[in-house]
Motif scaffolding. Structure first.
Motif: not given
Length: 395
Positions: A85-86, A92-94, A318-325, A327-336
């Protein structure tokens, strides 16, 4: 072409790598780049010819193949969704978001089209972690973070070339943008390169059994690394993705059908030397070739572009990882934020800059200077900051 200057550069690289051996929290690339800039002011070195073909066809395949075959299949299985995805949609979004910001902040001060701003963003999106991944592992012990950074950089090189080709065509030739054409071209070039890479990577994993002489097996790996790259490019497919997936396929086969331990050892010994030799030359040459573009009046704009590139990357991650549960568990804002900071610019960005320089001539001077300056800031600031940031954010 005289080889003596390159031998001297290689010796300089040897000295820096040797000195840095006991100080692994400071990556070698920014040091080599700064030395390269200083060498530019010595006439003997400033006359060295550095072309996009040298970087793309000589340096890049070796680096890509080495990183890819070493990349653990388990990491790809575990984090393949995030990496994919990244390296595609996220990239592309970036480009779109960063290009829009560059256009907005530059318009009141310089004459820059929206296509020009998007082009700068396209040149700044490919990541090149080099030794950042190893520093992440050493400083934090978090292998997942290092695997995501390294895996993303392997794939987004191919994505970025496709985007750059389309955008540069619009900018230089004033071609109309067609989303359907872009999507079709992107899928053809990318999927075609991936298919060729997987096919020949699998064939290579079978072919090595025809001889047990490790020297011949390593010779074959050279043919595969560079042969697949050039074959894909000849077919107008992605040579980058072909080489990457050939290496990944080989890595996958190591645990299944390739049981000769001496082959893996020989491969590591040979390509390990190739890797550090290429890196030594590459970052010294980046410094030399960028120095001529760094004397301009808009350094403040380059600094803003560099800052914006980190902020945009953080927003996307940070935005995309919060969309998928999951990914959200693996990557918080610090890791983002750490993933955002780890996406420093390097080899591919310089290749794209040199390609634009060849195609665009004088009309691209400002774009080249801004992008070179942003790449230099990224190499130095992000490389130096990765160790203390990872210590602080992942403690």
């Amino acid at each position: 072409m005289h080889t003596t200057p390159y031998i001297i550069l290689l010796f300089i690289g040897y000295l820096i790598f040797t000195i840095d051996k006991k100080k692994e929290d400071l990556p070698v690339p920014p040091i080599l780049t700064l030395i390269g800039i200083s060498l530019f002011f010595i006439p003997y070195f400033s006359s060295i010819e550095i072309t996009e073909n040298l970087i793309y066809h000589i340096f890049l395949p070796g680096l890509l193949f080495t990183s890819a075959y070493r990349f653990p299949p388990s990491a790809l299985k575990e984090n393949g969704g995030i990496i994919g995805f990244f390296a595609t949609i996220g990239l592309v979004l970036t480009v779109i978001l960063l290009g829009s910001i560059i256009f907005i902040i530059s318009t009141p001060f310089v004459s820059m089209s929206f296509a020009g701003a998007i082009l700068i963003a396209a040149m700044l999106t490919p990541t090149d972690p080099v030794s950042v991944a190893s520093i992440l592992k050493q400083s934090s012990g978090d292998e997942m973070m290092a695997d995501v950074v390294e895996g993303e950089s392997l794939i987004n090189d191919g994505t970025s070339i496709v985007i750059f080709s389309v955008v540069s065509g619009i900018f230089l030739n004033k071609e109309p943008f067609s989303f359907s054409f872009f999507l079709g071209e992107f899928l053809l070039v990318s999927l075609g390169g991936i298919f060729i890479g997987i096919l020949f990577g699998w064939l290579f994993s079978k072919a090595i059994h025809f001889t047990h002489h490790k020297e011949y097996q390593v010779m074959l790996s050279i043919v595969v690394a560079y042969g697949i790259f050039n074959l894909a490019e000849f077919l107008d497919l992605s040579g980058v993705l072909a080489t990457v997936f050939a290496g990944i396929m080989l890595s996958f086969e190591f645990g299944r059908t390739i049981k000769e331990d001496h082959f893996r050892e020989s491969l590591d010994n040979f390509w390990g030397i190739v890797e550090i030799s290429i890196l030594s030359l590459l970052f010294l040459l980046i410094g030399i070739v960028s120095a001529d573009h760094l004397s301009f009046n808009y350094w403040w704009l380059a600094v803003l572009i560099f800052i914006a590139s980190i902020i945009v990357r953080f927003i996307i991650i940070a935005g995309t990882t919060q969309v998928f549960p999951k990914w959200r568990k693996k990557i918080g804002w610090r890791k983002s934020f750490l993933l955002s900071w780890s996406g420093l610019k390097g080899t591919m960005s310089v290749f794209l800059i040199l390609s634009l320089s060849t195609q665009g001539g004088d009309r691209t001077d400002l774009l080249l200077s801004l992008t070179f300056a942003a790449v230099l800031l990224s190499l130095i600031i992000q490389s130096i900051g990765i160790y203390p940031l990872s210590k602080r954010l992942l403690k």
